[in-house]
Structures are given as structure tokens and as C-alpha cells.
Scaffold this motif. Structure first.
Motif, PDB file in Angstrom:
ATOM      1  N   TYR A  51      45.011  38.613  41.032  1.00  0.00           N
ATOM      2  CA  TYR A  51      44.397  37.297  40.824  1.00  0.00           C
ATOM      3  C   TYR A  51      43.947  36.667  42.146  1.00  0.00           C
ATOM      4  CZ  TYR A  51      45.629  36.995  35.873  1.00  0.00           C
ATOM      5  OH  TYR A  51      45.703  37.203  34.514  1.00  0.00           O
ATOM      6  N   THR A  52      44.453  37.140  43.243  1.00  0.00           N
ATOM      7  CA  THR A  52      44.018  36.597  44.533  1.00  0.00           C
ATOM      8  C   THR A  52      42.597  37.033  44.870  1.00  0.00           C
ATOM      9  OG1 THR A  52      44.954  38.500  45.715  1.00  0.00           O
ATOM     10  CG2 THR A  52      46.380  36.570  45.415  1.00  0.00           C
ATOM     11  N   CYS A  53      42.084  38.038  44.136  1.00  0.00           N
ATOM     12  CA  CYS A  53      40.724  38.542  44.395  1.00  0.00           C
ATOM     13  C   CYS A  53      39.780  38.324  43.208  1.00  0.00           C
ATOM     14  CB  CYS A  53      40.766  40.030  44.732  1.00  0.00           C
ATOM     15  SG  CYS A  53      41.740  40.433  46.200  1.00  0.00           S
ATOM     16  N   CYS A  54      40.295  38.468  42.006  1.00  0.00           N
ATOM     17  CA  CYS A  54      39.435  38.348  40.821  1.00  0.00           C
ATOM     18  C   CYS A  54      40.295  37.981  39.615  1.00  0.00           C
ATOM     19  CB  CYS A  54      38.688  39.661  40.553  1.00  0.00           C
ATOM     20  SG  CYS A  54      39.793  41.062  40.213  1.00  0.00           S
ATOM     21  N   TYR A  55      39.631  37.592  38.534  1.00  0.00           N
ATOM     22  CA  TYR A  55      40.364  37.232  37.312  1.00  0.00           C
ATOM     23  C   TYR A  55      40.325  38.389  36.324  1.00  0.00           C
ATOM     24  CZ  TYR A  55      42.686  33.785  34.372  1.00  0.00           C
ATOM     25  OH  TYR A  55      43.628  33.101  33.642  1.00  0.00           O
ATOM     26  N   ASN A  56      39.114  38.721  35.881  1.00  0.00           N
ATOM     27  CA  ASN A  56      38.977  39.861  34.987  1.00  0.00           C
ATOM     28  C   ASN A  56      39.168  41.157  35.776  1.00  0.00           C
ATOM     29  OD1 ASN A  56      38.357  38.228  32.729  1.00  0.00           O
ATOM     30  ND2 ASN A  56      36.231  38.059  33.402  1.00  0.00           N
ATOM     31  N   GLY A  57      39.963  42.046  35.230  1.00  0.00           N
ATOM     32  CA  GLY A  57      40.241  43.296  35.930  1.00  0.00           C
ATOM     33  C   GLY A  57      41.246  43.154  37.045  1.00  0.00           C
ATOM     34  N   HIS A  58      42.062  42.082  36.997  1.00  0.00           N
ATOM     35  CA  HIS A  58      43.021  41.850  38.083  1.00  0.00           C
ATOM     36  C   HIS A  58      44.091  42.939  38.151  1.00  0.00           C
ATOM     37  CE1 HIS A  58      45.155  40.125  34.604  1.00  0.00           C
ATOM     38  NE2 HIS A  58      46.248  40.437  35.266  1.00  0.00           N
ATOM     39  N   GLY A 103      45.288  44.564  41.486  1.00  0.00           N
ATOM     40  CA  GLY A 103      46.694  44.466  41.863  1.00  0.00           C
ATOM     41  C   GLY A 103      47.296  45.831  42.183  1.00  0.00           C
ATOM     42  N   ALA A 104      46.907  46.842  41.406  1.00  0.00           N
ATOM     43  CA  ALA A 104      47.390  48.203  41.671  1.00  0.00           C
ATOM     44  C   ALA A 104      46.897  48.697  43.029  1.00  0.00           C
ATOM     45  CB  ALA A 104      46.925  49.140  40.552  1.00  0.00           C
ATOM     46  N   GLU A 105      45.665  48.337  43.374  1.00  0.00           N
ATOM     47  CA  GLU A 105      45.111  48.749  44.670  1.00  0.00           C
ATOM     48  C   GLU A 105      45.822  48.037  45.826  1.00  0.00           C
ATOM     49  OE1 GLU A 105      41.018  47.804  44.191  1.00  0.00           O
ATOM     50  OE2 GLU A 105      40.573  49.570  42.953  1.00  0.00           O
ATOM     51  N   ILE A 106      46.134  46.763  45.626  1.00  0.00           N
ATOM     52  CA  ILE A 106      46.867  46.019  46.663  1.00  0.00           C
ATOM     53  C   ILE A 106      48.244  46.634  46.886  1.00  0.00           C
ATOM     54  CG2 ILE A 106      47.930  43.790  47.212  1.00  0.00           C
ATOM     55  CD1 ILE A 106      45.609  42.440  45.734  1.00  0.00           C
ATOM     56  N   ALA A 107      48.924  46.951  45.783  1.00  0.00           N
ATOM     57  CA  ALA A 107      50.243  47.568  45.892  1.00  0.00           C
ATOM     58  C   ALA A 107      50.158  48.922  46.585  1.00  0.00           C
ATOM     59  CB  ALA A 107      50.857  47.727  44.499  1.00  0.00           C
TER      60      ALA A 107
END
Length: 407
Positions: free
Chosen positions: A76-83, A87-91
């Protein structure tokens, strides 16, 4: 202890992940994120830890679960739809920077992706995270959380709802969200049931308030009689069309069978003189082809025609669909169907709009039936006339040839 969570099986990576996500969410998420906030992530991680202890998860699984819980909404820090994907990429980026096992990184990513609304959890860890993510449906603060989500959608996505639309959305979410683990089923069953009952009471109150407004669409016996007669007429016309189609199929099938039998046996018996009979083959072929065309149109007319026009609350209100037709409502989940039928029962105008829509589509089906039936009769009549005319001309020509003097 970290932010109130007792990490029974803590590790340097987990501690670092908690610190990183806490800083990321508090710094990057704006005040518009009223539901998907740091508090929500904290609640999810907290319940995951309790469930991990309840199921006596191995240390590695426990750590994977908690890391996923903390990272599941960082997208959610980057986008809403497809978060979830983000999030998986950030992790993945964070864990890779710490030399985390690549196989475990993939497990964490799969856990985060399992929180998607249409995902089907494949194992216990995914079921735990999924249940923790929707735990509010079984808590007292469900309605407070719902209002926060409503404000978030309006601020960020521009989605606006009137009170009835929102409460219907909440009711659908309550009744379709199912806990997957034994722990959450036992812990939240009672409160979830109370939330559903309270949501139903809210809906009934809104429906009652709406029924007291001017122009509620209430109608008298005359309107009910009109719809009753219209439905009966449509059913009778449909039955008439089917009977006529069956009659055409019977007649043309007999003609086709007779022509095939007679033509086949006739040519077989004439032997060497069969050339003299070819002149009769033309009208026979015409009658054969037109009978075939006629029976095809009759079959198309009588063939069951089930249209599929998925019904929904929005389409019902826009009069683009009717929940009264089985081709529509059989594609809906049972709870959605019951909810929308309840809506119709309490809103006379919407009910009669649905009946009118249903009659309209019945009329379209009848129009198609009679159009095909008309084509069947036309082809049959044209074939008979053409075959008889050609037969008469052939007979006249044959008589003229036989009476002509031999030169």
C-alpha cells in the motif's frame, strides 16, 4: 517484546523485519489509509503469533508466517490495486539484502499473495494468515472497521456509497467470508453470528425507512393483474410456438423419410432404364432440400434458449438484469441471491422493474422463436409450391415428347 508482541521464537531477521515495516508504514502511509494502517498490520501479526503458538509451528514456519504478516500490506505504500504483488516484492528485496534463504523467500511471497481476495490458501500457514487478515468479521469492532474502510475507499479510490449500498456491501462481506482454521472458527464464531444479526437489523431499518419515503412504487391490484396476464400470455405464446415447431418437425421428418425411401428403392428397381427417372429427381431434390431447411428452422425455434445475464445489485437497480430469471440467478452465490430477493421483497418499485425486465427478455425470446418459425413455414411452403410446379412442367413436357411424330 516488540511493539507489544511477545516474540516467543524471535530471530534477528524477524526483529529487523518488524522494525523496517513499522518505520515504512508509519512514514509512507498517509492519514487517508484509515483501515489498512499500521494498526491493522499489528493486529494481523499479533493473531498470527497466537495461532502459531496454538498450532506449535516449527521455528522456521513460525518465522516465515510472522515475516509475511508484517509485510503483507506494505504494498500500500506504493499502490492500492495489486498491493499484494508489490508487498511480496518489497519483502523479497528486504530479505535478500539480509542473505535470507531463497526458498524461504518464495514461501514468504506465496504467503503474502494468499491474502488476495480471490486466492485459495494451499496450506496451514496461508490459512492462518488469511484468517488473521479478515479477523475483524468476528470482532466487536467490525462496524468501526467498516466505517474506516468506507472512508478509505472514498478518499483514495473515489468510491462513494449511500448508506443502503454500503450496508449491503458489508452484509455480503460478512456472509461470504469464511474462517479456515479451527482456531478462528471457535474463537470468532459467536461474535461473527452477532455481527451478521446486527447487520441484518441495520438493513431492515434502512429498508423500513426507505419504504416510508414518498413515491415508494407501491401498486394496486390492477398492476398485479397486468403482470399476471402478461406472464400468462407469454407462457401461452411460447407453448403455441413450440407446438407449431413440433408439428413442422413431424411433417418434414415424414417427408424426408418418404423421399429417401422412395427415391432409393425407385432407382434400384429401374436398372438400366433409371436415366428416364432422373427428370423426376429435380423436384424431389427441391422438396428434399426445402424440407431439410424447414425442419432446421423448426428445431432452432423449439430448442431451449437459456440466456446468461449475470445479476448483481447494481445491475438490478439500473434495470439491466432480472433476478427473477433462472439463467441469471443460478450464476449467483446463494447468499447474494437471498439478499437481493430480500431487497426486491421490500422495494416494490425495484420488484416491478425486475418483472418488467423479465417480461422484456421473455419477449425477445418469443420474437426469436416466431421469427424462426416463420422462416420454417415459408421455406416449407416455397418448397412444396416449387416442387409441384416443376413436377407439372415435367409431366407436360413428357406428354408432349411422347405425342410428337417420329421424324
Amino acid at each position: 517484546m516488540k511493539d507489544g508482541i511477545e516474540t516467543q521464537k524471535t530471530s534477528p531477521t524477524l526483529e529487523a523485519a518488524i522494525a523496517y515495516v513499522t518505520r515504512l508504514l508509519k512514514e509512507e502511509l498517509t492519514d487517508e489509509y484509515k483501515f489498512h494502517s499500521y494498526a491493522h498490520t499489528f493486529e494481523v501479526a499479533d493473531l498470527c503469533e497466537k495461532m502459531g503458538a496454538y498450532y506449535h509451528l516449527p521455528d522456521e514456519d513460525f518465522e516465515n508466517l510472522l515475516i509475511s504478516a508484517w509485510f503483507h500490506d506494505t504494498g500500500y505504500t506504493c499502490c492500492y490495486n495489486g498491493h499484494e504483488t508489490t508487498g511480496a516484492e518489497i519483502a523479497e528485496k528486504f530479505l535478500a539484502s539480509r542473505g535470507f534463504d531463497p526458498k524461504r523467500i518464495e514461501i514468504v511471497k506465496d504467503l503474502i499473495m494468499s491474502t488476495k481476495i480471490d486466492a485459495k490458501p494451499a496450506n496451514l500457514l496461508q490459512e492462518i494468515l488469511r484468517d488473521a487478515d479478515i479477523q475483524h468479521v468476528g470482532r466487536k469492532n467490525f462496524f468501526v472497521k467498516g466505517q474506516l474502510l468506507r472512508e478509505e475507499w472514498q478518499s483514495i479510490l473515489g468510491h462513494t456509497f449511500n448508506d443502503l449500498e454500503w450496508e449491503l456491501t458489508q452484509y455480503k462481506f460478512l456472509t461470504t467470508s469464511q474462517f479456515l482454521t479451527k482456531y478462528t472458527k471457535e474463537k470468532f464464531k459467536s461474535r461473527k453470528k452477532k455481527n451478521i444479526e446486527k447487520q441484518e437489523a441495520i438493513l431492515y431499518k434502512l429498508y423500513d425507512a426507505k419504504s416510508k419515503l414518498p413515491d415508494t412504487g407501491k401498486t394496486g391490484r390492477g398492476t398485479e393483474t397486468m403482470y399476471r396476464v402478461s406472464y400468462r400470455n407469454h407462457i401461452n405464446l411460447s407453448a403455441i410456438a413450440d407446438r407449431k415447431a413440433n408439428m413442422m418437425m413431424s411433417i418434414n421428418t415424414l417427408i424426408l423419410s418418404a423421399i429417401i425411401a422412395i427415391a432409393g428403392s425407385g432407382f434400384a428397381m429401374v436398372g438400366g432404364q433409371r436415366v428416364e427417372y432422373y427428370r423426376f429427381g429435380i423436384p424431389i431434390a427441391v422438396l428434399l432440400l426445402t424440407s431439410l431447411g424447414s425442419v432446421i428452422f423448426a428445431i432452432l425455434s423449439a430448442k431451449p434458449n437459456v440466456t446468461h445475464n449475470l445479476a448483481s445489485a447494481i445491475r438490478l437497480k439500473e434495470r439491466k438484469s432480472s433476478i427473477l430469471y433462472f439463467g441469471n440467478f443460478t450464476q449467483m452465490p446463494l447468499q447474494d441471491y437471498l439478499t437481493d430477493m430480500e431487497t426486491l421483497r421490500r422495494d416494490n418499485k425495484l420488484l416491478y422493474d425486475n418483472m418488467s425486465t423479465d417480461l422484456y427478455y421473455l419477449g425477445l425470446v418469443l420474437k426469436k422463436k416466431f421469427k424462426l418459425l416463420q422462416a420454417s413455414y415459408t421455406v416449407f411452403m416455397a418448397g412444396l409450391i416449387l416442387a409441384v410446379v416443376m413436377l407439372i412442367l415435367i409431366l407436360i413436357y413428357s406428354k408432349y415428347i411422347s405425342e410428337s411424330p417420329i421424324l
